[in-house]
Design an enzyme around this catalytic site. Structure first.
Site, short mmCIF file in Angstrom:
data_model
loop_
_atom_site.label_atom_id
_atom_site.label_comp_id
_atom_site.label_asym_id
_atom_site.label_seq_id
_atom_site.Cartn_x
_atom_site.Cartn_y
_atom_site.Cartn_z
CG ASP A 21 60.96 107.41 28.78
OD1 ASP A 21 60.67 106.22 28.98
OD2 ASP A 21 60.51 108.06 27.82
CB CYS A 73 56.67 103.25 30.33
SG CYS A 73 55.73 103.76 28.88
CG ASN A 87 61.48 102.78 29.96
OD1 ASN A 87 60.26 102.69 30.12
ND2 ASN A 87 62.04 103.85 29.41
NE ARG A 97 26.99 40.99 1.10
CZ ARG A 97 26.53 41.82 2.02
NH1 ARG A 97 26.71 41.56 3.31
NH2 ARG A 97 25.92 42.94 1.69
CD GLU A 98 27.84 44.18 -1.77
OE1 GLU A 98 27.33 43.99 -2.88
OE2 GLU A 98 27.43 45.03 -0.96
CD GLU A 112 25.24 43.23 5.48
OE1 GLU A 112 24.77 43.67 4.42
OE2 GLU A 112 25.92 42.18 5.55
#
EC number: 3.1.6.-
Length: 1174
Positions: A39, A78, A305, A765-766, A1044
């Site tokens: 610091d 820090c 810092n 088909r369906e 199918e």
């Protein structure tokens, strides 16, 4: 004797040579002492002009060495700053803070102490190491790591260490450790690197007095009243963002500076503690001189810092102002003996690089700083850095994270959690950073340029471990940005956790009303905040219901397994819509592929076109007519014996062919063929209509154009193939068996091609959804793509649109269970649980626990969802078709099954349904119903095995009242786990004796049963068979989509586009490779390969959490290798059948056989199976 003397001489020579070399090394390489304070801000040193702090020794080092008056830490806190010093990386890269686990080993392997230790230096450390790392032995030859003792809320925080039984201040203790280290090691042959980290002048936060200094500095400033701080007026505080005003910077100001008495005590204490460090530096230098190594010992002094000393009514650090980021930095190299002051911006990470340079060690390429040695030695006047990245990224409730850039003239920064909060200063004209110029028109270009530079430096200093989540989904929909409307007003979100993060420990999800707002990291619609959860799928929206018609944006970020926060994902856009019916599952968008011909030939004036694969499609072409005339277009799925489009497909079949007329005329150049709709597959209220906006579609691969008077080429023609959203790369499979590879390709493509209609339908088909078809389709869709919408919508469709076969009703529970297991989503279970109970047919059971469809009445049909007046009764089907179907003379696909009121197939499905319902009841918290369904399952299993099993033959009969035993009556109990272990062999023997005596539908359960009991070889034989009843036969007769039925002869009205024939698309991933979800949503995956006779294979399987990749190699009769990659946020259990007498080796380590399975974490794994490896 001669030999003995020779050995002595050799030893002497070796020792002498080693000493000589060591002394040479020592002469070439300096000792290095790096002193770090805690610091100490840039102006808290006498040499910087501060009249109140007494630092004669630091001043002397500055006067004799190089002083950097614009030294800056890349991060003003820090822990992170120290991690940067150890690793040479920005905080953005190492991603360490107070709440994370250890610094990554990848970074600490390149930490400067380890680098020097491995290159001939004797390394030591004393003091506050400051980061989490468990292997200091790898970095230091001797060390002691300690800091203030936070157990004590008084002076004992600094006074708990002893020298000769006397308790001393930590500063004194650290200084003495340095002196002792020098005393022991100064005359060693190795050069030394000593890292000292003083805890001072950091306040002792838990103590009311905050600052504690030694009596040796007590007299300093006794009769002095220190001037108050700059920018002390409240307006400077009120100019701060709310998060700063409410945060720790303000709180700690109240601890230290909010009245004159506190201020004087704290600031004097701060300066006195720095002076205490200075006294220790003096002792250290004296010891160096005493030991005669002062001329070859480089000393570096730096703060970790900066610090607020009451400016802006703040304390602490963390912010981007110069008070917080600027620190003192001195490099004293006695070999240079030239003083200089340098104003260039230099960084803490430059010190790491400088230490390596001083030691003559090549710095790792990963380091991000620059060596200051050329400046110190005055070999250069600049290190050519115009802009630096500054950041504080720890996302902590009381300290808002921020990021910015600084040049010699400008500083720009913004707050990470709200990028609209920005500050811009001309620090040359405004060094105290008073006048925020952001938003002023005159400086818009400056701000824009600095924003861009910040983004550039962020990208440059981010590595793979910063990667954010990817593959975002809303309601399980990928890429919902366009053509998708989300129906859920409170949708669920999902994402893939990056592999570099391994696991997720928490997430934060933002939803915003605009792209601008989401890009600023604001969730104005909803901000989940940090949620401590590993959940990365089906995450519920927690805000107010979203509005229909509105568009939203969302993104997410996560904390990894070590609580490291990674970047946000890219934002994803989605729009809320409204369902036009009861179905709540969101529909995904459709895609149209424009496919060019793979073959294009002019055959005597008739153009023949092969698009390579059949698709549900139409066709467009370019044509320039000089006069009006008519073209004849033929499209179809088959070709005839001459290789032309087959104009007469087999009678009764639904293999498609159409001949169409297209009128062409001058002036029009683009045409679409007028496909004719089919009466049967467009029946209102029966067939599923094509999605809105679709043209009529026909499945076809081939086309012919006849009657052209102008030329046509391949580029003029396109097949427009329609299908739902599809990612071709989501899955893959290859092996050394070419037939199996072709079968996989056929099956996978079939799933893609048949998704044209919005729901799973039974073929052209369906075009009707059937539950059994849908179940097979779903399994194969989920194993070939990460796509769930169509299956979920089809499930909902069945709730009000059931079909007549008894077993088909029993497939609905299977559909819901597969969806739950693959997605982890419970929404459909919650919504349809009561209706599903009816579809499980539990109400049809007798006292023994068996069910029969003969009990069904009109009232029960209504419960199943059939409309009032529905005539056809619920009918057992077993398989399809039956004997002599549609006028044919065929035995059918039921293997002679003899129908009985109580039959084995229906009750095998019932047993599985009861197990599923018990799980669903448990999910919903219905405890009584859990017990009821579990009991029903147990009773059904007992009754089937007592009343439908022929003990003499060791096989199942078709039902109560017959002794006929079909394949189906035996494969279904195998598939659903009904067969007691003691009867598995006889049941399997019978099943194998029947061959493929079931349809393409029944093959699903046949393969499931075989893989369930480890019959890998036989299952593989079926998958790769070339017989008439095989998937390869579909390829051989010319189809590119599964049929199918096995062949036209087995079902004369078959179509060539049926997804239920694509079973290998799921049997290969689920069976052969054994990749399945063990827990819902693939939280745990199960991987149990059954390779049979294969020699090699590789596969990619999509999951809701990301893809699983796997490779198999058969190295020989004594060795096999599996390579597995597990995605992030998933674990897997890998197991093999029959490993007795074999060794399982995982990533080089033998796995005890007792474990039964190998636990796999995210990432890559190599598993070897060796026989008699001893």
């Amino acid at each position: 004797m001669i030999k003995y003397k020779a050995i002595i001489n050799l030893v002497f020579i070796a020792v002498f040579f080693n000493n000589a070399m060591s002394q040479t090394v020592k002469k070439e390489k300096p000792n290095i002492i790096f002193i770090l304070t805690d610091d100490q801000r840039f102006d808290a040193i006498g040499y910087a002009g501060n009249k109140f702090v007494n630092t004669p020794e630091m001043d002397k080092l500055a006067q004799q060495g190089t002083y950097f008056d614009h030294a800056i830490v890349t991060t003003p806190i820090c822990a992170a700053s120290r991690a940067s010093l150890w690793t040479g990386l920005h905080e953005r890269s190492h991603n360490f803070n107070f709440q994370t686990g250890n610094v990554r080993e990848e970074y600490m392997n390149n930490a400067y102490p380890k680098l020097l230790k491995n290159n001939g230096y004797y390394t030591g450390f004393y003091g506050k190491y400051g980061v989490r790392y468990d292997n200091l032995e790898s970095q230091f030859d001797e060390f002691e790591s300690y800091d203030r003792n936070n157990r004590y809320k008084d002076k004992r925080g600094y006074y708990y260490k002893t020298i000769n039984n006397d308790t001393v201040h930590l500063t004194r203790y650290t200084g003495q450790q340095a002196i002792d280290f020098i005393d022991k090691n100064a005359t060693n042959t190795q050069p030394f690197m000593l890292s000292l980290s003083f805890s001072a002048p950091h306040a002792h936060d838990g103590a009311p007095e905050q600052y504690f200094w030694q009596t040796t500095t007590d007299a300093l400033l006794q009769d002095t009243t220190l001037p108050g701080p700059d920018l002390a007026d409240e307006k400077y505080f009120l100019a701060q963002p709310q998060a700063v005003r409410d945060g720790f910077n303000r709180l700690r100001w109240t601890w230290r500076y909010d009245d004159p008495e506190k201020y004087q005590h704290s600031l004097k204490g701060y300066y006195r503690m720095i002076s205490g460090i200075d006294l220790e530096i003096k002792k250290i230098r004296d010891k160096l001189k005493e030991k005669g190594v002062d001329k070859n010992t480089v000393i570096i002094v730096m703060g970790d810092n900066g610090y607020f000393l009451g400016e802006r009514q703040l304390a602490g650090k963390w912010l981007m102002y110069d008070n917080s980021i600027r620190v003192p930095l001195i490099v004293f190299d006695p070999r240079v003996n030239k003083h200089q002051d340098i104003s260039e911006m230099v960084l803490n990470i430059d010190v790491t690089q400088t230490i390596a340079d001083l030691a003559g060690v090549k710095a790792p390429e990963s380091w991000q700083g620059k060596s200051l040695l050329p400046l110190v030695k005055q070999e250069t006047s600049t290190i050519s850095r115009d802009t630096i990245l500054i950041e504080h990224l720890w996302d902590f409730e009381n300290i808002p994270p921020s990021e910015g850039v600084r040049t010699e003239e400008w500083k720009y920064f913004r707050y990470v959690n709200d990028k609209t909060i920005e500050e811009l200063y001309n620090i040359k004209k405004d060094p105290k950073e008073i006048n925020n110029l952001i938003g002023k028109k005159k400086y818009q270009n400056v701000a824009k340029a600095l924003r861009e530079k910040l983004d550039e430096l962020i990208a440059k200093n981010s590595d793979e471990f910063r990667a954010g989540p990817s593959d975002l989904t809303v309601e399980l929909i990928r890429q919902p940005e366009s053509e998708v409307k989300i129906f859920d007003l409170k949708p669920e979100f999902g994402w893939t956790v990056p592999l570099s993060s391994k696991y997720q420990s928490a997430y934060q999800l933002l939803v915003a009303s605009s792209e601008t707002i989401i890009n600023a990291n604001n969730g104005d619609v909803w901000d989940s905040g940090q949620v401590r959860s590993s959940q990365s799928t089906n995450v519920d929206f927690g805000g107010k219901p979203l509005k229909i018609g509105e568009t939203y944006y969302w993104k997410v970020r996560i904390w990894d397994e070590e609580n490291r926060l990674v970047d946000y994902s890219k934002a994803q856009k989605f729009t809320i819509g409204e369902s036009d019916n009861y179905i709540i599952s969101t529909e995904n968008k459709f895609v149209t592929d424009k496919i060019k011909p793979s073959k294009f030939e002019n055959r005597d004036g008739v153009y023949f076109i092969d698009f390579g694969k059949a698709a549900f499609a139409t066709m467009e072409f370019n044509y320039q007519a000089k006069t009006p005339h008519t073209l004849t277009i033929r499209v179809g799925e088959m070709i005839d014996e001459n290789g032309n489009v087959n104009r007469t497909p087999p009678a009764k079949s639904n293999i498609r062919y159409q001949e169409l007329k297209v009128e062409v005329k001058p002036g029009q150049t683009r045409y679409r063929i007028p496909i004719q709709t089919d009466e049967r597959n467009t029946r209102p209220n029966k067939a599923i209509p094509l999605p809105k906006g679709f043209p009529p579609l026909l499945p076809f691969r081939y086309a012919e154009i006849e009657g052209a008077q102008s030329s046509i080429n391949a580029n003029d023609v396109e097949q427009l193939a329609y299908h739902t959203f599809w990612d071709e790369k989501a899955s893959s499979f290859k092996s050394d068996n070419n037939i199996l590879n072709q079968v996989w390709d056929l099956s996978k493509y079939s799933i893609k091609a048949t998704t044209f209609n919005g729901l799973y339908v039974d073929g052209d088909r369906e075009r009707i959804p059937y539950e059994a078809d849908a179940y097979l389709n779903q399994l194969s869709h989920y194993t070939t793509d990460r796509e769930y919408a169509m299956a979920r919508r089809t499930i909902e469709y069945f709730m009000k649109n059931p079909t007549w076969p008894t077993e088909w009703q029993q497939h609905v529970a299977l559909l819901l269970y597969a969806d739950y297991m693959y997605t982890g989503n419970t929404e459909l279970v919650e919504r349809y649980y009561e209706a599903l109970k009816h579809k499980s047919l539990y109400e049809l059971s007798n006292e023994d626990g068996l069910i029969t469809s003969t009990k069904v009445d009109a009232e029960f049909m209504k419960k199943l969802g059939f409309p009032e007046g529905y005539k056809k009764p619920l009918t057992d089907i077993v398989d399809w078709p039956g004997a002599n179907f549609n006028g044919s003379k065929t035995p059918g696909e039921r293997d002679g099954f003899v129908f009985q009121p109580y039959n084995t197939v229906i009750n095998s499905f019932f047993y599985e349904n009861m197990k599923i319902m018990a799980q669903f009841a448990k999910i919903l918290g219905k405890t009584d119903e859990v017990l009821d369904f579990e009991l029903r399952a147990a009773k059904a299993k007992k009754a089937v095995n007592e009343q439908m099993f022929d003990k003499k033959r060791g096989i199942y009969v078709d039902g109560i009242g017959t002794d006929h035993a079909s394949l189906h009556a035996n494969m279904m109990p195998l598939a659903f786990g009904l067969v007691p272990q003691e009867h598995v062999d006889t049941v399997v023997e019978f099943v194998k004796s029947r061959g493929m005596a079931c349809s393409v539908y029944g093959a699903q359960f046949l393969l499931d049963g075989l893989y369930n009991v480890g019959e890998a070889d036989y299952a593989l034989d079926l998958l790769a068979s070339t017989s008439e009843r095989s998937w390869y036969n579909m390829i051989r007769i010319g189809s590119t989509i599964t049929l199918e039925a096995w062949d036209n002869k087995y079902k004369n009205n078959l179509d060539w586009n049926h997804a239920w024939g694509a079973v290998p698309a799921n049997a290969i991933p689920r069976g052969l490779w054994g990749i399945k979800p063990k827990t819902a949503g693939f939280g745990i995956a199960s991987i149990k390969p059954q390779m049979g006779k294969l020699k090699s294979s590789q596969i990619t399987v999509p999951t809701v959490r990301g893809a699983i990749h796997a490779t198999f190699t058969h190295n020989g009769p004594r060795s096999q290798t599996y390579e597995i990659e597990i995605p992030g946020n998933m674990v897997a259990e890998f197991s093999l059948d029959d490993i007795d007498g074999k060794d399982l080796i995982h990533n080089g380590q033998k796995v005890p056989a007792a474990f039964g399975a190998v636990q796999l974490s995210p990432g890559k794994h190599i598993i070897e199976l060796k026989i008699n490896s001893f």
